[in-house]
Design an enzyme around this catalytic site. Structure first.
Site, mmCIF file in Angstrom:
data_model
loop_
_atom_site.group_PDB
_atom_site.id
_atom_site.type_symbol
_atom_site.label_atom_id
_atom_site.label_comp_id
_atom_site.label_asym_id
_atom_site.label_seq_id
_atom_site.Cartn_x
_atom_site.Cartn_y
_atom_site.Cartn_z
ATOM 1 N N GLY A 75 14.086 -8.290 -1.743
ATOM 2 C CA GLY A 75 13.495 -7.538 -0.641
ATOM 3 C C GLY A 75 13.347 -6.058 -0.973
ATOM 4 O O GLY A 75 13.903 -5.552 -1.950
ATOM 5 N N HIS A 145 -10.621 -4.601 6.946
ATOM 6 C CA HIS A 145 -11.639 -4.389 5.921
ATOM 7 C C HIS A 145 -11.452 -3.059 5.183
ATOM 8 O O HIS A 145 -11.071 -2.050 5.762
ATOM 9 C CB HIS A 145 -13.040 -4.420 6.543
ATOM 10 N N HIS A 154 5.469 -2.839 0.453
ATOM 11 C CA HIS A 154 5.907 -3.915 1.349
ATOM 12 C C HIS A 154 5.321 -3.640 2.723
ATOM 13 O O HIS A 154 5.680 -2.657 3.368
ATOM 14 C CB HIS A 154 7.438 -3.967 1.415
#
Length: 216
Positions: A75, A145, A154
């Site tokens: 993580g 977009h 992350h």
């Protein structure tokens, strides 16, 4: 006839909570056979979702004989340093670092994902998105977009990055954070969970809460 094509063996590097989620994505994708995990010395021998922790990062040269590919499942909250160090080691050893995408995510055919990136369940990545190497796009995150996300970023669960934003390298965007369209976020920045960002952030920034319009 049954498909007899051999699946690549994959090592999961990491054995904590994030590894549990990564294993589930890999299983659902159905492209790789998980050989086992790499963890801390005290984790060796235990099982995570039925897969054994086979060794530590010191054993990667040996394990490379049995697995061609590896996925970083460590993580990234306080620092990206461990993920970057592991990435360097995997590349030096010649591991393949695949892009892993959940079949329950949507990734536009006009998007580009960097090596070693994982896209988790329910994420949406729309057209012209560009994501760097070794990124985590967590469950139900939205990248609209023309968004650009650097390497080792992350984007946490249910975070939203709106159209045409540019996110530098090594950034952490917390769960349910919302980034207004067109913003620039400098590398090494951290945006806390539930934040609403409306202004550009300079490199190395930490942000929590709400702020005013980007035009103020």
């Amino acid at each position: 006839m049954a498909d007899t094509k051999r699946k690549q063996k994959l090592l999961i590097v990491g054995a904590g909570g994030h590894a549990v989620s990564c294993i589930d994505v890999v299983e659902q994708q159905g492209v790789y056979d998980i050989l086992g995990l790499v963890g801390l010395p005290e984790e060796v021998g235990k099982k995570v979702l039925g897969y054994e922790v086979l060794g530590t990062d010191q054993d990667l040269p040996y394990l490379n004989q049995y697995a061609e590919a590896a996925l970083i499942a460590v993580g990234q909250i306080k620092t990206i340093a461990p993920r970057r160090e592991i990435a360097i080691q995997l590349l030096e050893l010649g591991f393949t670092v695949p892009v892993v995408v959940s079949p329950h995510a949507y990734v536009s055919e006009h998007a580009q994902l960097g090596a070693g990136t994982i896209v988790m369940h329910g994420a949406i990545i729309n057209a012209n998105v560009r994501i760097g190497n070794f990124a985590i796009i967590n469950s139900k995150a939205l990248l609209e977009h023309d968004v650009q996300v650097g390497e080792f970023c992350h984007v946490s669960t249910m975070a939203s990055i709106n159209g045409s934003c540019r996110v530098g390298d090594n950034c952490f965007i917390g769960s349910q954070a919302c980034i207004q369209d067109g913003l620039i976020i400098g590398s090494n920045s951290v945006i806390a969970s539930n934040s609403l960002l409306r202004k550009n952030l300079s490199e190395g920034s930490s942000f929590v809460g709400h702020n005013n319009s980007k035009n103020d």
